[in-house]
Design a protein around this motif. Structure first.
Motif, short mmCIF file in Angstrom:
data_model
loop_
_atom_site.label_atom_id
_atom_site.label_comp_id
_atom_site.label_asym_id
_atom_site.label_seq_id
_atom_site.Cartn_x
_atom_site.Cartn_y
_atom_site.Cartn_z
N TRP A 22 0.86 -1.17 0.00
CA TRP A 22 0.00 0.00 0.00
C TRP A 22 0.90 1.23 0.00
O TRP A 22 1.68 1.44 0.94
CB TRP A 22 -0.87 0.03 1.25
N THR A 26 -2.45 5.62 1.42
CA THR A 26 -3.53 4.70 1.08
C THR A 26 -4.31 4.30 2.32
O THR A 26 -3.73 4.05 3.38
CB THR A 26 -2.98 3.43 0.41
N LEU A 28 -6.08 1.52 4.24
CA LEU A 28 -6.12 0.06 4.27
C LEU A 28 -7.46 -0.44 4.80
O LEU A 28 -7.99 -1.46 4.34
CB LEU A 28 -5.00 -0.50 5.16
#
Length: 217
Positions: A22, A26, A28
């Motif tokens: 990632w 980003t 998650l």
């Protein structure tokens, strides 16, 4: 709070999922979503945040390599209670909720390790709540900063040897310490005056960990 799984447990987690990366920034895990997976972090740092009805965002924790995230919602079947965002490039093992539960049912040692992890985090959270009522905002900020740098500090090579930094903003630090951004600004100003920290864009440099520890104890 950093937790540790044995190599045997880590290998079992790796075999049960798939490796994924990632990029920094980003999301998650998103607050309010259904729990479809857990993630075992192998590299990088993430922040866990929750949003209050009034829009205020609190930093609940920072997690790093060797830790599980998202396991509680998989265990109780409820929607995600927080958002997890990569604050560095992150790599880890994603395991579906169904596979994770099957793994725990078949491996009592791993199941106990996960329960111990959750218990450790709850104790740490309780300790932070007690501290929030026993100390001034300035000391709370310094204690949270010390906790973060001891667990996840990175070398601040531009400041010299043995100097560590944490990649958090003042707003995130305020959320973690349960205080206002204005209080964080005042606390950091005092710590800077004492030559304990230096601030930069989205990072705080701890110039002397030992002296910072002495300051808060």
């Amino acid at each position: 709070m950093r937790t540790t799984f044995s190599e045997k447990h880590i290998e079992a987690l790796r075999k049960s999922g798939f490796r994924k990366t990632w990029p920094k920034g980003t999301i998650l895990i998103r607050e309010g979503e259904r729990a479809e997976s857990v993630i075992f972090l192998e590299k990088g740092l993430v922040k866990t945040t929750a949003q209050a009805p009034n829009g205020y965002t609190s930093l609940l924790a920072i997690r790093g390599a060797g830790e599980l995230i998202g396991e509680v919602s998989c265990l109780d079947g409820r929607r995600r209670s927080a958002t997890v965002t990569a604050i560095q490039d992150v790599a880890g093992i994603a395991i579906t909720a169904e596979r994770f539960l099957t793994l725990l049912n078949s491996d009592s040692e791993l199941s106990f390790a996960v329960m111990r992890t959750i218990s450790t985090r709850l104790r740490h959270s309780d300790g932070q709540r007690v501290a929030s009522g026993a100390h001034t905002a300035g000391i709370r900020v310094a204690r949270v900063l010390l906790d973060l740098v001891l667990q996840y500090g990175e070398p601040a090579s531009d400041w010299g040897a043995d100097v560590l930094q944490v990649n958090v903003t003042q707003a995130e630090l305020a959320g973690a310490a349960g205080t206002s951004r204005e209080s964080v600004v005042r606390a950091l100003r005092e710590l800077t005056r004492r030559e304990l920290v230096a601030t930069g864009r989205k990072r705080i440099v701890v110039l002397n960990v030992r002296k910072l520890h002495a300051y808060v104890t």
